[in-house]
Design an enzyme around this catalytic site. Structure first.
Site, PDB file in Angstrom:
ATOM      1  N   LYS A   1       0.704  -1.190  -0.048  1.00 26.09           N
ATOM      2  CA  LYS A   1      -0.080   0.013   0.136  1.00 26.09           C
ATOM      3  C   LYS A   1       0.974   1.304  -0.064  1.00 26.09           C
ATOM      4  O   LYS A   1       1.955   0.996   0.132  1.00 26.09           O
ATOM      5  CB  LYS A   1      -1.017  -0.064   1.146  1.00 26.09           C
TER       6      LYS A   1
ATOM      7  N   TYR B   1     -12.079  -2.413  -1.356  1.00 24.23           N
ATOM      8  CA  TYR B   1     -12.620  -2.544   0.071  1.00 24.23           C
ATOM      9  C   TYR B   1     -14.087  -2.157   0.258  1.00 24.23           C
ATOM     10  O   TYR B   1     -14.678  -1.893   1.325  1.00 24.23           O
ATOM     11  CB  TYR B   1     -11.970  -1.115   0.730  1.00 24.23           C
TER      12      TYR B   1
ATOM     13  N   PHE C   1     -14.138   3.803   9.629  1.00 24.76           N
ATOM     14  CA  PHE C   1     -12.789   4.058   9.066  1.00 24.76           C
ATOM     15  C   PHE C   1     -12.907   4.046   7.655  1.00 24.76           C
ATOM     16  O   PHE C   1     -11.667   4.239   6.931  1.00 24.76           O
ATOM     17  CB  PHE C   1     -11.773   2.902   9.457  1.00 24.76           C
TER      18      PHE C   1
ATOM     19  N   ARG D   1      -1.436 -14.040   4.736  1.00 25.58           N
ATOM     20  CA  ARG D   1      -1.984 -13.360   5.530  1.00 25.58           C
ATOM     21  C   ARG D   1      -1.253 -13.368   6.908  1.00 25.58           C
ATOM     22  O   ARG D   1      -1.067 -12.487   7.712  1.00 25.58           O
ATOM     23  CB  ARG D   1      -3.544 -13.791   5.766  1.00 25.58           C
TER      24      ARG D   1
ATOM     25  N   ARG E   1       3.741  -6.411   9.189  1.00 26.27           N
ATOM     26  CA  ARG E   1       3.050  -5.342   9.935  1.00 26.27           C
ATOM     27  C   ARG E   1       3.792  -5.189  11.550  1.00 26.27           C
ATOM     28  O   ARG E   1       3.718  -4.104  12.047  1.00 26.27           O
ATOM     29  CB  ARG E   1       1.479  -5.695  10.175  1.00 26.27           C
TER      30      ARG E   1
ATOM     31  N   ASN F   1      -0.929   0.629   7.270  1.00 29.62           N
ATOM     32  CA  ASN F   1      -0.360  -0.953   7.849  1.00 29.62           C
ATOM     33  C   ASN F   1       0.171  -1.631   6.560  1.00 29.62           C
ATOM     34  O   ASN F   1       0.497  -2.989   6.712  1.00 29.62           O
ATOM     35  CB  ASN F   1      -1.429  -1.997   8.521  1.00 29.62           C
TER      36      ASN F   1
ATOM     37  N   HIS G   1      -1.572  -5.557   1.931  1.00 30.64           N
ATOM     38  CA  HIS G   1      -2.864  -6.317   1.790  1.00 30.64           C
ATOM     39  C   HIS G   1      -2.751  -7.355   1.208  1.00 30.64           C
ATOM     40  O   HIS G   1      -1.896  -7.674   0.359  1.00 30.64           O
ATOM     41  CB  HIS G   1      -3.715  -5.322   0.729  1.00 30.64           C
TER      42      HIS G   1
ATOM     43  N   GLU H   1     -10.022  -9.372  -6.863  1.00 34.88           N
ATOM     44  CA  GLU H   1      -9.192  -8.173  -6.747  1.00 34.88           C
ATOM     45  C   GLU H   1      -7.922  -8.260  -7.841  1.00 34.88           C
ATOM     46  O   GLU H   1      -7.539  -7.035  -8.317  1.00 34.88           O
ATOM     47  CB  GLU H   1      -8.363  -8.427  -5.356  1.00 34.88           C
TER      48      GLU H   1
END
Ligand code: GDP
Ligand code: MG
Length: 134
Positions: free
Chosen positions: A9, A49, A57, A85, A102, A112, A115, A126
């Site tokens: 990101k 998202y 948020f 993940r 992270r 963070n 993704h 995606e």
């Protein structure tokens, strides 16, 4: 062999962490099947998202994802979805394991760094967003 979609990101790009993040995936034995950079549009970020639409948020998340370029990658390996993940770590910096990406590099709940898709359906959805973007 399983494939998944990973994003570095905007904070990862801005902080000069692209190489260190990719190294973690390569050292783990995952294969980079494809990779590109792009600057997300608001529409792409909102589609990516969409499950979080309406949450407190959400706006901050969209502003964040659209602020700069990202790196999109298709990674392959055994159990790649679950494995990556774990390698990325929990979204909450207080819960992310110290050895995760992270855990090592992120302290903010929004910013963070990475993704990774959560399931096979999202992988394909995606990939179609990010491998069509400019
Ligand atoms: P992920 O799949 O581990 O990235 O986590 P989620 O799908 O639950 O959330 C998507 C992204 O939204 C996270 O990576 C964060 O950037 C952001 N996010 C999620 N939950 C929160 C929260 O409680 N507060 C804030 N500020 N951001 C959040
Ligand atoms: Mg998620």
């Amino acid at each position: 062999m399983e494939r998944t979609l990973v994003l570095i990101k905007p904070d990862g790009v801005e902080r000069g962490l692209i190489g260190r993040i990719i190294t973690v995936f390569e050292n783990k034995g995952l294969r980079i099947a494809d990779m590109k950079m792009c600057k997300p549009s608001k529409a792409e970020a909102e589609e990516h998202y969409k499950e979080h639409k309406g949450k407190f948020f959400f706006q901050e998340l969209i502003d964040y994802l659209t602020e700069d370029r990202i790196v999109a990658m298709i990674l392959e390996g055994e159990n790649a979805i679950e494995l990556i993940r774990k390698v990325n770590g929990d979204k909450d910096p207080l819960k992310a394991e110290g050895a995760s990406i992270r855990g090592k590099y992120a302290i903010d709940r929004t910013r963070n760094l990475v993704h990774a898709s959560e399931n096979t359906e999202n992988v394909e959805r995606e990939i179609s967003i990010w491998f069509d973007c400019k």
